[in-house]
Design a protein around this motif. Sequence first.
Motif, PDB file in Angstrom:
ATOM      1  N   GLU A 165      15.699  33.119  24.765  1.00 53.83           N
ATOM      2  CA  GLU A 165      15.686  33.394  26.200  1.00 53.83           C
ATOM      3  C   GLU A 165      15.882  32.113  27.002  1.00 53.83           C
ATOM      4  O   GLU A 165      16.537  32.116  28.050  1.00 53.83           O
ATOM      5  N   GLY A 166      15.304  31.005  26.508  1.00 55.03           N
ATOM      6  CA  GLY A 166      15.460  29.729  27.195  1.00 55.03           C
ATOM      7  C   GLY A 166      16.882  29.212  27.160  1.00 55.03           C
ATOM      8  O   GLY A 166      17.395  28.690  28.148  1.00 55.03           O
ATOM      9  N   ALA A 167      17.545  29.360  26.008  1.00 54.07           N
ATOM     10  CA  ALA A 167      18.929  28.921  25.887  1.00 54.07           C
ATOM     11  C   ALA A 167      19.835  29.739  26.799  1.00 54.07           C
ATOM     12  O   ALA A 167      20.739  29.203  27.455  1.00 54.07           O
ATOM     13  N   ILE A 168      19.596  31.036  26.848  1.00 54.86           N
ATOM     14  CA  ILE A 168      20.415  31.912  27.701  1.00 54.86           C
ATOM     15  C   ILE A 168      20.237  31.531  29.170  1.00 54.86           C
ATOM     16  O   ILE A 168      21.219  31.438  29.924  1.00 54.86           O
ATOM     17  N   ALA A 169      18.999  31.298  29.576  1.00 57.65           N
ATOM     18  CA  ALA A 169      18.728  30.933  30.977  1.00 57.65           C
ATOM     19  C   ALA A 169      19.405  29.617  31.345  1.00 57.65           C
ATOM     20  O   ALA A 169      19.979  29.479  32.435  1.00 57.65           O
ATOM     21  N   ALA A 170      19.347  28.625  30.445  1.00 53.91           N
ATOM     22  CA  ALA A 170      19.969  27.334  30.723  1.00 53.91           C
ATOM     23  C   ALA A 170      21.488  27.451  30.818  1.00 53.91           C
ATOM     24  O   ALA A 170      22.120  26.838  31.694  1.00 53.91           O
ATOM     25  N   ASP A 182      17.233  40.498  26.776  1.00 56.10           N
ATOM     26  CA  ASP A 182      17.890  39.237  27.137  1.00 56.10           C
ATOM     27  C   ASP A 182      19.179  39.036  26.354  1.00 56.10           C
ATOM     28  O   ASP A 182      20.213  38.656  26.924  1.00 56.10           O
ATOM     29  N   SER A 183      19.128  39.248  25.043  1.00 55.62           N
ATOM     30  CA  SER A 183      20.333  39.014  24.245  1.00 55.62           C
ATOM     31  C   SER A 183      21.385  40.078  24.527  1.00 55.62           C
ATOM     32  O   SER A 183      22.589  39.801  24.526  1.00 55.62           O
ATOM     33  N   ARG A 184      20.946  41.299  24.805  1.00 56.63           N
ATOM     34  CA  ARG A 184      21.893  42.352  25.151  1.00 56.63           C
ATOM     35  C   ARG A 184      22.641  41.992  26.446  1.00 56.63           C
ATOM     36  O   ARG A 184      23.867  42.142  26.544  1.00 56.63           O
ATOM     37  N   ALA A 185      21.896  41.499  27.449  1.00 55.73           N
ATOM     38  CA  ALA A 185      22.521  41.107  28.710  1.00 55.73           C
ATOM     39  C   ALA A 185      23.461  39.925  28.514  1.00 55.73           C
ATOM     40  O   ALA A 185      24.540  39.863  29.113  1.00 55.73           O
ATOM     41  N   ALA A 186      23.075  38.972  27.662  1.00 56.41           N
ATOM     42  CA  ALA A 186      23.918  37.808  27.405  1.00 56.41           C
ATOM     43  C   ALA A 186      25.223  38.209  26.726  1.00 56.41           C
ATOM     44  O   ALA A 186      26.299  37.661  27.027  1.00 56.41           O
ATOM     45  N   LEU A 187      25.153  39.149  25.800  1.00 55.80           N
ATOM     46  CA  LEU A 187      26.373  39.651  25.167  1.00 55.80           C
ATOM     47  C   LEU A 187      27.270  40.336  26.194  1.00 55.80           C
ATOM     48  O   LEU A 187      28.488  40.124  26.217  1.00 55.80           O
ATOM     49  N   ALA A 188      26.671  41.137  27.047  1.00 58.07           N
ATOM     50  CA  ALA A 188      27.455  41.872  28.042  1.00 58.07           C
ATOM     51  C   ALA A 188      28.091  40.947  29.070  1.00 58.07           C
ATOM     52  O   ALA A 188      29.195  41.210  29.566  1.00 58.07           O
ATOM     53  N   ASP A 189      27.410  39.835  29.396  1.00 61.15           N
ATOM     54  CA  ASP A 189      27.876  38.932  30.453  1.00 61.15           C
ATOM     55  C   ASP A 189      28.736  37.783  29.956  1.00 61.15           C
ATOM     56  O   ASP A 189      29.167  36.943  30.747  1.00 61.15           O
ATOM     57  N   GLY A 190      28.961  37.699  28.639  1.00 62.01           N
ATOM     58  CA  GLY A 190      29.804  36.641  28.109  1.00 62.01           C
ATOM     59  C   GLY A 190      29.083  35.341  27.822  1.00 62.01           C
ATOM     60  O   GLY A 190      29.724  34.313  27.594  1.00 62.01           O
ATOM     61  N   TYR A 191      27.739  35.365  27.789  1.00 66.29           N
ATOM     62  CA  TYR A 191      26.984  34.148  27.468  1.00 66.29           C
ATOM     63  C   TYR A 191      26.561  34.088  26.002  1.00 66.29           C
ATOM     64  O   TYR A 191      26.014  33.087  25.556  1.00 66.29           O
ATOM     65  N   ALA A 192      26.799  35.134  25.251  1.00 71.31           N
ATOM     66  CA  ALA A 192      26.554  35.132  23.814  1.00 71.31           C
ATOM     67  C   ALA A 192      27.708  35.844  23.131  1.00 71.31           C
ATOM     68  O   ALA A 192      28.312  36.756  23.699  1.00 71.31           O
TER      69      ALA A 192
END
Length: 343
Positions: free
Chosen positions: A262-267, A287-297
């Motif tokens: 979660e910290g890595a995604i926020a940064a 958090d990881s689901r949102a990051a995948l959807a938004d292109g951050y993971a």
Amino acid sequence: MARRSTVKDVAREAGVSVSTVDRALNGRMKVREETLRKIAEAAHKLGYHARGLIDHRMRPDRPKMRFGFVLLKPSQAFYQQFAKEIEKAVSARKDIDGQAVIRYAKSQAPEEFASLMESLGRRVDSLACVAVNHQSLNPVVRDLQEKGVPVFSLLNDFAQGIRRNYVGSNNVKIGRMAAWMISKTVKQPGKLALFVGGNRWHGHDLREVGFRSCIRENAPALPVLDTLVNLETRELTYEATLDLLSRHPDLRGLYVAGGGMEGAIAALREMRQPHEVSLVVNELTDDSRAALADGYAVMAIATPLDTLCTELIELMINAVHAGDDGVVGQYFLQPRIYLPDMI
């Protein structure tokens, strides 16, 4: 004051007659197991005062068995789901009257894990733990095994050669999967970085080995920075990722081998645009689901908790029945892969 639930309420909720509920309570006539289950579920849902008696009718002749579990971080979504899957797997067994006893470690100190395992081991028939790999755990595990309490290591292996089984992922392969995905999605030359939870997490060490070996073989032009320790916390991961991004503008890939993603995604959201850094994380959460959807993971590698818990309970029951046959082993589970297009 709320009205107290009655037999009629339970019957209505379960879709059966009042006389059937009465038979389930008093045991005057045999009631089918499926009907008993419906009545028990209705009684628990309504908070019916005699629900314990119905539970007893469901399992009068099944042997009692208590399973102990040591987990981490009860506030984390992953371990909350882990506990739910444990309870579900135990309650699903119709051949035993099972009970799950779950405790949580508040730190990563070996002494705390040893204390929890020792105290819980006195109260259960079998024990399974997520714990660090440290020599102080060896005598505790050995003592429990000698007393007839088989011990299983979960997700991270410890007391190798002493514990009954390791149950979890093949962590070298997990690390290689993360490296392969990053090497295929990095768009420009640059550096890679990875976080591990700590030096006592044997599984994280293995993931690092797999990650670095895969990069050496498949993307030698992408240098991997010194490994960072985040103690599996959001705060440390956040601060360390901000520092990484500031000191290395050419950071192109990041792998969080344990908790704290979660910290890595926020940064990354603060300092980079989507798709600039290829991030791979473990476990699928909000958090990881949102990051995948938004292109951050670019990938989440998830532990199949439902399968793990079902297979683990089977192994624990078999170990209790069979006794110590001197055989120790590893039980690897196939991870579940989540990509942006799957969200």
